[in-house]
Design a protein around this motif. Structure first.
Motif, PDB file in Angstrom:
ATOM      1  N   GLU A 156       0.834  -1.205   0.000  1.00 37.92           N
ATOM      2  CA  GLU A 156       0.000   0.000   0.000  1.00 37.92           C
ATOM      3  C   GLU A 156       0.869   1.257   0.000  1.00 37.92           C
ATOM      4  O   GLU A 156       0.613   2.209  -0.740  1.00 37.92           O
ATOM      5  CB  GLU A 156      -0.910   0.017   1.224  1.00 37.92           C
ATOM      6  CG  GLU A 156      -2.132  -0.877   1.101  1.00 37.92           C
ATOM      7  CD  GLU A 156      -3.063  -0.704   2.289  1.00 37.92           C
ATOM      8  OE1 GLU A 156      -2.786   0.172   3.137  1.00 37.92           O
ATOM      9  OE2 GLU A 156      -4.050  -1.444   2.373  1.00 37.92           O
ATOM     10  N   THR A 157       1.889   1.238   0.836  1.00 37.07           N
ATOM     11  CA  THR A 157       2.770   2.397   0.943  1.00 37.07           C
ATOM     12  C   THR A 157       3.561   2.611  -0.346  1.00 37.07           C
ATOM     13  O   THR A 157       3.675   3.735  -0.840  1.00 37.07           O
ATOM     14  CB  THR A 157       3.750   2.210   2.111  1.00 37.07           C
ATOM     15  OG1 THR A 157       3.002   2.040   3.317  1.00 37.07           O
ATOM     16  CG2 THR A 157       4.660   3.418   2.259  1.00 37.07           C
TER      17      THR A 157
ATOM     18  N   LYS B 100       4.579   4.243   8.842  1.00 39.44           N
ATOM     19  CA  LYS B 100       3.226   3.943   8.399  1.00 39.44           C
ATOM     20  C   LYS B 100       2.602   2.865   9.270  1.00 39.44           C
ATOM     21  O   LYS B 100       3.275   1.908   9.650  1.00 39.44           O
ATOM     22  CB  LYS B 100       3.229   3.472   6.939  1.00 39.44           C
ATOM     23  CG  LYS B 100       3.813   4.472   5.959  1.00 39.44           C
ATOM     24  CD  LYS B 100       2.987   5.734   5.890  1.00 39.44           C
ATOM     25  CE  LYS B 100       3.563   6.696   4.845  1.00 39.44           C
ATOM     26  NZ  LYS B 100       2.798   7.954   4.794  1.00 39.44           N
ATOM     27  N   PRO B 101       1.315   3.000   9.589  1.00 40.67           N
ATOM     28  CA  PRO B 101       0.634   1.944  10.349  1.00 40.67           C
ATOM     29  C   PRO B 101       0.618   0.638   9.576  1.00 40.67           C
ATOM     30  O   PRO B 101       0.617   0.622   8.342  1.00 40.67           O
ATOM     31  CB  PRO B 101      -0.789   2.494  10.524  1.00 40.67           C
ATOM     32  CG  PRO B 101      -0.670   3.969  10.310  1.00 40.67           C
ATOM     33  CD  PRO B 101       0.430   4.136   9.302  1.00 40.67           C
ATOM     34  N   LYS B 102       0.594  -0.473  10.297  1.00 44.88           N
ATOM     35  CA  LYS B 102       0.571  -1.797   9.684  1.00 44.88           C
ATOM     36  C   LYS B 102      -0.856  -2.218   9.361  1.00 44.88           C
ATOM     37  O   LYS B 102      -1.811  -1.812  10.013  1.00 44.88           O
ATOM     38  CB  LYS B 102       1.211  -2.832  10.616  1.00 44.88           C
ATOM     39  CG  LYS B 102       2.646  -2.494  11.019  1.00 44.88           C
ATOM     40  CD  LYS B 102       3.560  -2.455   9.817  1.00 44.88           C
ATOM     41  CE  LYS B 102       4.996  -2.141  10.228  1.00 44.88           C
ATOM     42  NZ  LYS B 102       5.902  -2.063   9.057  1.00 44.88           N
ATOM     43  N   LEU B 103      -0.998  -3.070   8.343  1.00 45.70           N
ATOM     44  CA  LEU B 103      -2.304  -3.565   7.935  1.00 45.70           C
ATOM     45  C   LEU B 103      -2.724  -4.705   8.836  1.00 45.70           C
ATOM     46  O   LEU B 103      -1.949  -5.616   9.121  1.00 45.70           O
ATOM     47  CB  LEU B 103      -2.249  -4.060   6.481  1.00 45.70           C
ATOM     48  CG  LEU B 103      -3.598  -4.417   5.848  1.00 45.70           C
ATOM     49  CD1 LEU B 103      -4.439  -3.155   5.670  1.00 45.70           C
ATOM     50  CD2 LEU B 103      -3.394  -5.104   4.510  1.00 45.70           C
ATOM     51  N   GLY B 104      -3.969  -4.661   9.305  1.00 44.24           N
ATOM     52  CA  GLY B 104      -4.492  -5.719  10.159  1.00 44.24           C
ATOM     53  C   GLY B 104      -5.091  -6.851   9.356  1.00 44.24           C
ATOM     54  O   GLY B 104      -4.995  -6.916   8.135  1.00 44.24           O
ATOM     55  N   GLY B 105      -5.754  -7.781  10.047  1.00 48.17           N
ATOM     56  CA  GLY B 105      -6.371  -8.932   9.391  1.00 48.17           C
ATOM     57  C   GLY B 105      -7.563  -8.542   8.544  1.00 48.17           C
ATOM     58  O   GLY B 105      -8.222  -7.517   8.776  1.00 48.17           O
ATOM     59  N   GLU B 106      -7.871  -9.348   7.546  1.00 46.30           N
ATOM     60  CA  GLU B 106      -9.017  -9.136   6.654  1.00 46.30           C
ATOM     61  C   GLU B 106      -8.964  -7.778   5.956  1.00 46.30           C
ATOM     62  O   GLU B 106      -9.979  -7.190   5.619  1.00 46.30           O
ATOM     63  CB  GLU B 106     -10.329  -9.247   7.435  1.00 46.30           C
ATOM     64  CG  GLU B 106     -10.552 -10.582   8.109  1.00 46.30           C
ATOM     65  CD  GLU B 106     -10.633 -11.723   7.098  1.00 46.30           C
ATOM     66  OE1 GLU B 106     -10.144 -12.822   7.424  1.00 46.30           O
ATOM     67  OE2 GLU B 106     -11.173 -11.498   5.978  1.00 46.30           O
ATOM     68  N   GLY B 107      -7.762  -7.294   5.729  1.00 52.75           N
ATOM     69  CA  GLY B 107      -7.619  -6.051   4.980  1.00 52.75           C
ATOM     70  C   GLY B 107      -7.874  -4.798   5.797  1.00 52.75           C
ATOM     71  O   GLY B 107      -7.875  -3.704   5.260  1.00 52.75           O
TER      72      GLY B 107
ATOM     73  N   SER C 283      -6.078   7.323   8.246  1.00 56.26           N
ATOM     74  CA  SER C 283      -4.749   7.337   8.843  1.00 56.26           C
ATOM     75  C   SER C 283      -3.784   8.175   8.022  1.00 56.26           C
ATOM     76  O   SER C 283      -3.007   8.959   8.560  1.00 56.26           O
ATOM     77  CB  SER C 283      -4.221   5.910   8.972  1.00 56.26           C
ATOM     78  OG  SER C 283      -2.921   5.916   9.465  1.00 56.26           O
ATOM     79  N   LEU C 284      -3.847   8.019   6.699  1.00 57.72           N
ATOM     80  CA  LEU C 284      -2.959   8.786   5.842  1.00 57.72           C
ATOM     81  C   LEU C 284      -3.279  10.272   5.917  1.00 57.72           C
ATOM     82  O   LEU C 284      -2.388  11.114   5.948  1.00 57.72           O
ATOM     83  CB  LEU C 284      -3.082   8.287   4.396  1.00 57.72           C
ATOM     84  CG  LEU C 284      -2.554   6.877   4.124  1.00 57.72           C
ATOM     85  CD1 LEU C 284      -2.851   6.496   2.677  1.00 57.72           C
ATOM     86  CD2 LEU C 284      -1.078   6.765   4.406  1.00 57.72           C
ATOM     87  N   SER C 285      -4.566  10.605   5.970  1.00 58.75           N
ATOM     88  CA  SER C 285      -4.967  12.001   6.068  1.00 58.75           C
ATOM     89  C   SER C 285      -4.516  12.593   7.394  1.00 58.75           C
ATOM     90  O   SER C 285      -4.096  13.735   7.473  1.00 58.75           O
ATOM     91  CB  SER C 285      -6.493  12.116   5.932  1.00 58.75           C
ATOM     92  OG  SER C 285      -6.923  11.634   4.676  1.00 58.75           O
ATOM     93  N   LEU C 286      -4.644  11.799   8.474  1.00 60.00           N
ATOM     94  CA  LEU C 286      -4.236  12.265   9.789  1.00 60.00           C
ATOM     95  C   LEU C 286      -2.749  12.562   9.812  1.00 60.00           C
ATOM     96  O   LEU C 286      -2.306  13.576  10.349  1.00 60.00           O
ATOM     97  CB  LEU C 286      -4.572  11.217  10.847  1.00 60.00           C
ATOM     98  CG  LEU C 286      -4.158  11.556  12.292  1.00 60.00           C
ATOM     99  CD1 LEU C 286      -4.862  12.822  12.749  1.00 60.00           C
ATOM    100  CD2 LEU C 286      -4.479  10.389  13.211  1.00 60.00           C
ATOM    101  N   SER C 287      -1.963  11.666   9.197  1.00 53.82           N
ATOM    102  CA  SER C 287      -0.516  11.868   9.161  1.00 53.82           C
ATOM    103  C   SER C 287      -0.171  13.161   8.435  1.00 53.82           C
ATOM    104  O   SER C 287       0.662  13.944   8.886  1.00 53.82           O
ATOM    105  CB  SER C 287       0.151  10.684   8.463  1.00 53.82           C
ATOM    106  OG  SER C 287       1.523  10.914   8.323  1.00 53.82           O
TER     107      SER C 287
END
Length: 680
Positions: A242-243, A382-389, A255-259
């Motif tokens: 994604e990144t 960058k935050p990590k991706l959790g389960g199920e997308g 999350s991206l907007s917050l950053s």
């Protein structure tokens, strides 16, 4: 490639085969040397990028690609070199696009495999719409971070292919005319025959074109796998994909907007606001230099301060709610353990706290609430991706490191016996003591930040040591490039520390508008806590220059060069002593000059003009050397690779010097000048 099984089906006499190969090589070399230098240009028609099949396993330059190939002799090439160079660059770009498309297809398939069925349907539609955007993103990464961004890879491909193609055509001609007949031909006759055969094959020989395309595709496939390995595509997680591709999905958009929001509100144009008073700077230096040690009259790890008008100490005193345990053995042990484990990451958190306080506080006594995640975002993580997308957030290990840094910051204690503050515009000598930042609740009661393991937020303010520097005419706020916090605290500590020191220097110079004051090498090394490598001092010089080049590339500074340094000194024994006393001019980016213009009082116009003139002369000399180098190389028919081996400089860098893209350092200019003298 010939497989092992192919060898097993053929009976041969190894000695006889070796003799034949040696004789054949000698004969082919004689013919090969008669062929003039030439180029084969592939011109691709412009097409809109379409998404490849996910199952594509290799680069296929001929699939959905329309191209025409032309043979160009060297003398013709030189007559319109710029035109043909542009065509070659266009061809290179097409190759990179094809590789990028395959990389994107591979990544999208890997990413899609981790989504559920509902997400896959929506993602398939979005990826088709944004595929071209993803390809452009990967193109930029490949050019910036892989060998395809260097001219060397392309020169090697051209050389390899030219040898392969020449031998191939000569073998065809030999089968028709025989070696003796070809050997008796003049160079002109052989070249004419060679040109006709090669042109004919490229125009109408389908078998030749098929083989021609296959060997190029095999080379491109090899490049693809090398790039995949260097970029570690097989190991990328969904979050990392994604990144890399900048995939915007509902799960990470907030999350991206917050950053982006956080970093944009703390300063201006990728710069943070931080304090620039002397105590603040010296606390930062004490942290990254790890200069705390045991001294007389105090049990705590201490750094003495005797700089200019500032006298005092900085100590590590872990916070405790009970006054009775202030000097207990276990607390002292904790203090020394913290002192031993200081890193540049702690300075990042120190600057982040300061920047957030300055951006949010209305008054010096305000209490600010902050999310732990905000500190990670400011560092560019960058935050990590959790389960199920779904977005899983940051890892606990990352949060633990933040908490450890905040605990060390809470332990900082300052005692300033002599400090200068400003009251009603006048400098006043005073004494100050206290912590740097206080972690307090809304009622201003201090708490142990280390105990906040499961909380998402915390509250803090500044202590009285710093509040004295946050109002009135003594207030000094500097712009710190946010890239400073993004640099790796271990592998890029030189870049991180230089960026901090230079940002502090530029702010202190802003009042006079004299941003180009020379920086002594010895002072720079001392400021970043590095010593000269006594056994191999050239390593220290190379590392410093590498760090400055990286800051230049990242926009942290706009230019740097040595000031009145004679490179010939470096050839003499004991050169390092003179080098340490030499100076470097470092120019800040325009945003720094623009933002500090309002506080500028006077200008040392003569000094500034001289420095700019020095820089202009340096660039002019570099451009002249580039033209001379190119002329000599062409006159004596030397390749970039040959010159590269003699000068021990990469072919791509030599090419950039010749074209005026790069201005060589004084050291490299002198190397080139000495080499060129052989031809005069």
């Amino acid at each position: 490639m010939i497989n092992k099984t192919d060898y097993e089906t053929v009976a041969f006499n190894q000695l006889e085969m070796l003799r034949n190969e040696i004789n054949r090589t000698k004969m082919n070399r004689k013919l090969f040397n008669k062929i003039d230098n030439y180029y084969v240009l592939c011109i691709y028609e412009q097409q809109k990028i379409a998404r490849n099949d996910h199952n594509s396993k290799a680069i296929t330059m001929t699939k959905n690609v329309i191209s025409s190939s032309f043979v160009i002799w060297d003398h013709t090439y030189k007559e319109s070199e710029q035109l043909f160079m542009n065509l070659r660059i266009s061809s290179r770009n097409r190759v990179i696009i094809e590789i990028s498309k395959n990389v994107v297809s591979l990544l999208l398939q890997k990413y899609e495999d981790q989504l559920n069925e509902a997400q896959k349907s929506k993602f398939a539609h979005n990826s088709a719409l944004h595929f071209e955007q993803y390809v452009h993103r990967v193109e930029e990464i490949i050019r910036a971070n892989t060998f395809l961004g260097e001219d060397t890879a392309w020169e090697e491909l051209c050389s390899w292919f030219q040898v392969y193609l020449t031998e191939w055509i000569l073998e065809e001609l030999e089968s028709v005319y025989g070696f003796e007949t070809m050997h008796q031909m003049s160079a002109g006759e052989l070249n004419e025959l060679f040109y006709k055969q090669l042109t004919k094959n490229l125009a109408s020989n389908e078998t030749f074109l098929s083989k021609y395309t296959n060997i190029v595709n095999n080379y491109m496939t090899d490049w693809f796998y090398k790039i995949s390995a260097s970029m570690k595509l097989a190991d990328l997680t969904a979050a990392e994909i994604e990144t890399m591709l900048q995939i915007a999905t509902p799960s990470n958009q907030d999350s991206l907007s917050l950053s982006k929001m956080i970093t944009s509100t703390l300063g201006v144009e990728q710069h943070l606001h931080v304090m620039n008073n002397a105590p603040y700077q010296y606390v930062r230096e004490a942290l990254y230099k790890n200069s705390f040690h045991s001294i007389d009259n105090t049990p705590w790890p201490t750094t003495p301060l005797y700089k200019g008008n500032l006298e005092g100490i900085i100590q590590i005193r872990p916070f405790q709610t009970s006054e009775h345990s202030k000097t207990s053995p276990w607390l002292l042990e904790k203090a020394y353990k913290q002192a031993q484990n200081l890193t540049d990451l702690d300075v990042d958190m120190f600057d982040a706290l300061c920047s957030i306080f300055l951006s949010k506080a209305r008054h010096t006594e305000d209490i600010i609430e902050i999310h732990f995640n905000d500190l990670l975002m400011i560092r560019g993580l960058k935050p990590k991706l959790g389960g199920e997308g779904r977005r899983g957030g940051y890892e606990q290990q990352q949060k633990d490191k933040v908490l450890q840094s905040l605990t060390k910051i809470q332990s900082l204690w300052l005692e300033l016996n002599k400090a200068t503050v400003y009251e009603k515009g006048k400098a006043v000598q005073t004494q100050l003591q206290g912590r740097t930042f206080l972690f307090v609740d809304p009622n201003r009661n201090e708490y142990d930040i280390a105990q906040l393991n499961n909380q998402k937020t915390f509250t803090f303010t500044v202590d009285k040591v710093f509040t004295k520097y946050l109002y009135g005419s003594g207030r000094q706020i500097a712009l710190l490039p946010i890239q400073t916090l993004h640099y790796n605290p271990y592998s890029q500590k030189w870049e991180k520390r230089l960026a901090r020191y230079l940002s502090w220097r530029w702010r202190t110079q802003a009042r006079k508008g004299d941003f180009l004051q020379p920086n002594k090498i010895r002072t720079l090394l001392e400021a970043i806590g590095e010593n000269i490598n006594e056994r191999t001092p050239s390593r220290t010089r190379d590392r410093l220059e590498k760090a400055l080049d990286q800051l230049l590339e990242d926009g942290v500074l706009s230019a740097w060069h040595y000031h009145k340094w004679d490179e010939t000194i470096a050839n003499n024994k004991g050169w390092v002593r003179l080098w340490l006393d030499s100076t470097i001019l470092v120019e800040p980016p325009d945003i720094i000059k623009e933002q500090y213009r309002s506080i500028e009082k006077t200008k040392n116009t003569v000094h500034y003009t001289m420095d700019i003139q020095d820089n202009a002369q340096h660039k002019a000399k570099g451009a002249t050397i580039g033209k001379q180098l190119r002329a000599i190389r062409k006159q004596y028919d030397l390749s970039l690779l040959q010159v590269s081996e003699e000068l021990e400089i990469s072919p791509s860098y030599i090419s950039n010097i010749e074209r005026g893209v790069k201005t060589p350092s004084v050291k490299i200019q002198n190397m080139i000048n000495r080499w060129m003298q052989k031809f005069y």
